[in-house]
Design a protein around this motif. Structure first.
Motif, mmCIF file in Angstrom:
data_model
loop_
_atom_site.group_PDB
_atom_site.id
_atom_site.type_symbol
_atom_site.label_atom_id
_atom_site.label_comp_id
_atom_site.label_asym_id
_atom_site.label_seq_id
_atom_site.Cartn_x
_atom_site.Cartn_y
_atom_site.Cartn_z
ATOM 1 N N THR A 121 12.557 4.959 -6.313
ATOM 2 C CA THR A 121 11.859 5.769 -5.317
ATOM 3 C C THR A 121 11.277 7.059 -5.878
ATOM 4 O OG1 THR A 121 12.069 6.808 -3.141
ATOM 5 C CG2 THR A 121 14.001 6.926 -4.560
ATOM 6 N N LYS A 122 10.180 7.478 -5.257
ATOM 7 C CA LYS A 122 9.612 8.808 -5.524
ATOM 8 C C LYS A 122 9.773 9.701 -4.299
ATOM 9 C CE LYS A 122 6.425 7.546 -9.150
ATOM 10 N NZ LYS A 122 7.062 8.159 -10.316
ATOM 11 N N MET A 123 10.581 9.239 -3.342
ATOM 12 C CA MET A 123 10.942 10.054 -2.182
ATOM 13 C C MET A 123 12.398 10.489 -2.382
ATOM 14 S SD MET A 123 8.362 10.031 0.029
ATOM 15 C CE MET A 123 9.034 10.388 1.646
ATOM 16 N N VAL A 128 4.841 -2.434 -5.331
ATOM 17 C CA VAL A 128 3.549 -2.366 -4.626
ATOM 18 C C VAL A 128 3.550 -1.416 -3.419
ATOM 19 C CG1 VAL A 128 2.914 -4.680 -5.415
ATOM 20 C CG2 VAL A 128 3.731 -4.420 -3.084
ATOM 21 N N THR A 129 4.579 -0.598 -3.307
ATOM 22 C CA THR A 129 4.618 0.475 -2.312
ATOM 23 C C THR A 129 5.790 1.386 -2.656
ATOM 24 O OG1 THR A 129 4.709 1.003 0.047
ATOM 25 C CG2 THR A 129 6.141 -0.758 -0.694
ATOM 26 N N GLU A 130 5.950 2.441 -1.883
ATOM 27 C CA GLU A 130 7.142 3.293 -2.005
ATOM 28 C C GLU A 130 8.078 2.886 -0.856
ATOM 29 O OE1 GLU A 130 8.932 5.875 -3.520
ATOM 30 O OE2 GLU A 130 10.130 5.629 -1.706
ATOM 31 N N PRO A 131 9.326 2.478 -1.152
ATOM 32 C CA PRO A 131 10.166 1.937 -0.078
ATOM 33 C C PRO A 131 10.560 2.945 1.001
ATOM 34 C CG PRO A 131 11.371 1.991 -2.171
ATOM 35 C CD PRO A 131 9.955 2.344 -2.476
ATOM 36 N N GLY A 133 0.819 -1.206 0.000
ATOM 37 C CA GLY A 133 0.000 0.000 0.000
ATOM 38 C C GLY A 133 0.852 1.254 0.000
ATOM 39 N N CYS A 134 0.228 2.379 -0.333
ATOM 40 C CA CYS A 134 0.982 3.634 -0.394
ATOM 41 C C CYS A 134 0.028 4.817 -0.255
ATOM 42 C CB CYS A 134 1.740 3.726 -1.717
ATOM 43 S SG CYS A 134 2.762 5.204 -1.838
ATOM 44 N N PRO A 135 0.366 5.784 0.611
ATOM 45 C CA PRO A 135 -0.519 6.941 0.798
ATOM 46 C C PRO A 135 -0.253 8.079 -0.198
ATOM 47 C CG PRO A 135 1.256 7.002 2.403
ATOM 48 C CD PRO A 135 1.499 5.798 1.544
ATOM 49 N N LEU A 136 0.730 7.918 -1.092
ATOM 50 C CA LEU A 136 1.116 9.066 -1.925
ATOM 51 C C LEU A 136 0.142 9.333 -3.079
ATOM 52 C CD1 LEU A 136 5.026 8.842 -1.935
ATOM 53 C CD2 LEU A 136 3.498 10.020 -0.371
ATOM 54 N N ALA A 137 -0.657 8.349 -3.430
ATOM 55 C CA ALA A 137 -1.784 8.535 -4.354
ATOM 56 C C ALA A 137 -1.421 9.198 -5.684
ATOM 57 C CB ALA A 137 -2.894 9.337 -3.659
ATOM 58 N N CYS A 138 -0.324 8.776 -6.290
ATOM 59 C CA CYS A 138 0.012 9.310 -7.619
ATOM 60 C C CYS A 138 -1.126 8.941 -8.583
ATOM 61 C CB CYS A 138 1.330 8.727 -8.114
ATOM 62 S SG CYS A 138 2.691 9.043 -6.972
ATOM 63 N N ALA A 139 -1.468 9.876 -9.458
ATOM 64 C CA ALA A 139 -2.669 9.701 -10.290
ATOM 65 C C ALA A 139 -2.587 8.465 -11.184
ATOM 66 C CB ALA A 139 -2.866 10.950 -11.146
ATOM 67 N N TYR A 140 -1.384 8.076 -11.572
ATOM 68 C CA TYR A 140 -1.218 6.973 -12.534
ATOM 69 C C TYR A 140 -0.894 5.653 -11.845
ATOM 70 C CZ TYR A 140 3.276 8.758 -11.282
ATOM 71 O OH TYR A 140 4.324 9.216 -10.540
ATOM 72 N N CYS A 141 -0.916 5.624 -10.515
ATOM 73 C CA CYS A 141 -0.434 4.434 -9.806
ATOM 74 C C CYS A 141 -1.391 3.254 -10.004
ATOM 75 C CB CYS A 141 -0.271 4.726 -8.325
ATOM 76 S SG CYS A 141 0.430 3.320 -7.452
ATOM 77 N N TYR A 142 -0.812 2.079 -10.258
ATOM 78 C CA TYR A 142 -1.634 0.893 -10.540
ATOM 79 C C TYR A 142 -1.888 0.032 -9.304
ATOM 80 C CZ TYR A 142 3.134 -0.876 -10.785
ATOM 81 O OH TYR A 142 4.438 -1.160 -10.491
ATOM 82 N N ILE A 143 -1.239 0.349 -8.171
ATOM 83 C CA ILE A 143 -1.358 -0.588 -7.041
ATOM 84 C C ILE A 143 -2.771 -0.607 -6.459
ATOM 85 C CG2 ILE A 143 1.098 -0.355 -6.441
ATOM 86 C CD1 ILE A 143 0.175 1.091 -3.864
ATOM 87 N N TYR A 144 -3.496 0.515 -6.607
ATOM 88 C CA TYR A 144 -4.843 0.563 -6.015
ATOM 89 C C TYR A 144 -5.798 -0.372 -6.765
ATOM 90 C CZ TYR A 144 -2.447 4.541 -4.066
ATOM 91 O OH TYR A 144 -1.502 5.318 -3.449
ATOM 92 N N ASP A 145 -5.608 -0.495 -8.086
ATOM 93 C CA ASP A 145 -6.444 -1.423 -8.854
ATOM 94 C C ASP A 145 -6.039 -2.877 -8.607
ATOM 95 O OD1 ASP A 145 -8.100 0.478 -10.246
ATOM 96 O OD2 ASP A 145 -6.260 1.096 -11.252
HETATM 97 S S1 SF4 Z 1 3.486 3.239 -5.006
HETATM 98 FE FE1 SF4 Z 1 4.771 4.706 -6.103
HETATM 99 S S2 SF4 Z 1 3.544 5.344 -7.871
HETATM 100 FE FE2 SF4 Z 1 2.152 4.373 -6.382
HETATM 101 S S3 SF4 Z 1 1.328 6.059 -5.161
HETATM 102 FE FE3 SF4 Z 1 3.109 5.257 -4.086
HETATM 103 S S4 SF4 Z 1 4.835 6.516 -4.799
HETATM 104 FE FE4 SF4 Z 1 3.147 6.845 -6.224
#
Ligand code: SF4
Ligand code: SF4
Length: 356
Positions: free
Chosen positions: A132-134, A101-104, A48-60
């Motif tokens: 990473t996106k951090m 499947v998450t941001e490390p 899971g990830c709270p950063l909610a990037c608009a294109y992120c596929y993990i939520y689907d």
């Molecule tokens: S997993 Fe990565 S792409 Fe998905 S919301 Fe988190 S930082 Fe963004």
């Protein structure tokens, strides 16, 4: 084979450090069973990830909008990977990619992610890469010689990543690592039509000024949900999509080549996939898939007798092994999938068997 012997040594060392219950939990984990792909094995530092990037596929994929650290301790994780029968252990073994499947490096998973990487580096030695996106932590400079850090951005504005730190902050933190001798690769992923193209030259110029020399471009993959979320951000990718599904991701049809051409013109080394950055940063080579061979292929050495002996200990009789043009292993027997994958991982060469 050395990768096989290395595995036995690592398992023994780690078994002495883990309780029976810890070993059992690690052996049942998916890191101990999942076959790697040619580009390596992914390590889950959480879910899971709270950063909610608009294109992120993990939520689907069913992952939540909050992150939970992964259940294994660093030693358990290293043990799980070492016991995975598909994985080749050692500095020339299976490529390891952290960040899936998450941001490390979220505050709640940062220490664990560093712990996983340090444990793999110390006990297994496999080539590590993290995406990473951090802003990447400075401690990465102490993890492994050759470590590759993918600094993931879509553009300079960060418009589609409203809860992630600004792209410039990520790039600057990556540049600090470059100064300390770490390989940081610019990872422009995903390319979003109308967003990434808008300031690509500015992004590349800034990255070059900060010391980045390599770039990987990644295609956007969409589901119905991602298309809707992007639309809410004013981005319409419908013209580039042939089919859409609820969960299955479809790559958009938006050629990467024009991005690569601009980057090359600006002096970047453009790599076709993220695994190549791992291989190149470690000064290694790989010929496992059709995108390769990558790196210095003269370094891909196979001891044919060693492979034959290994297969004989696995129960195959009268095995004959040859290496074709240094880039493929030919075997006169059909192998069980587990043995074929291990052999490919241990040699970084595709294995060809007789037809059925
Ligand atoms: S997993 Fe990565 S792409 Fe998905 S919301 Fe988190 S930082 Fe963004
Ligand atoms: S050959 Fe290159 S692209 Fe293919 S898996 Fe190996 S490193 Fe990756």
């Amino acid at each position: 084979m050395e990768a096989w012997r290395a595995r036995q040594r690592v398992i023994k060392t780690l078994e002495e450090k883990l309780s029976e219950e810890e070993r059992r939990e690690a052996r049942q984990d998916h890191h101990a069973r999942r076959p790697p792909r040619p580009c390596g094995i992914t390590i889950h530092t959480g879910a899971g990830c709270p950063l909610a990037c608009a294109y992120c596929y993990i939520y689907d994929m069913g992952f939540p909008g909050s992150a939970k650290p992964y259940k294994l301790s660093p030693l358990q994780l290293a043990y799980a990977v070492a016991t995975n029968p598909h994985v080749a252990v050692g500095p020339w073994g299976t490529l390891v990619a952290v960040g899936s499947v998450t941001e490390p490096f979220l505050p709640q998973t940062r220490e664990l992610a560093l712990g996983y990487m340090k444990a793999i580096a110390a006990y297994l030695g496999n080539p590590l890469q993290v995406s990473t996106k951090m802003p990447p932590p400075p401690e990465l400079a102490e993890v492994q010689e050759g470590l590759d850090v993918l600094i993931s951005v879509t553009d300079l504005s960060g418009k589609l990543e409203p809860r992630a730190p600004p792209p410039l902050e990520r790039l600057r933190a990556g540049a600090e690592l470059i100064k300390r001798g770490v390989s940081a690769t610019l990872f422009v992923r995903p390319i979003v039509p109308g967003i990434t193209d808008r300031d690509l030259t500015r992004l590349l110029a800034l990255a070059a000024e900060l010391g980045y020399r390599r770039v990987v471009f990644g295609t956007l993959r969409v589901t119905k949900g991602i298309v809707a979320r992007l639309r809410a951000f004013g981005v319409d990718v419908a013209p580039y999509v042939r089919e859409l599904h609820e969960r299955r991701q479809t790559p958009i049809r938006y050629p990467k080549e024009k991005f690569a051409a601009v980057a090359r013109q600006m002096g970047f080394e453009v790599l076709p996939a993220s695994c190549v950055a791992n291989v190149v940063a470690h000064g290694q080579a790989c010929a496992l898939c059709g995108w390769g061979p990558c790196g210095d292929v003269k370094k891909l050495k196979v001891d044919v007798r060693d492979v034959e002996e290994y297969l004989e200990t696995r129960g195959y009789k009268s095995v004959e092994v040859s290496v074709v043009e240094g880039l493929k292993i030919r075997i006169n027997k059909r192998l069980k999938p587990i043995d074929k994958i291990f052999l490919e991982q241990a040699t970084r060469l595709p294995v060809s068997e007789p037809a059925r």
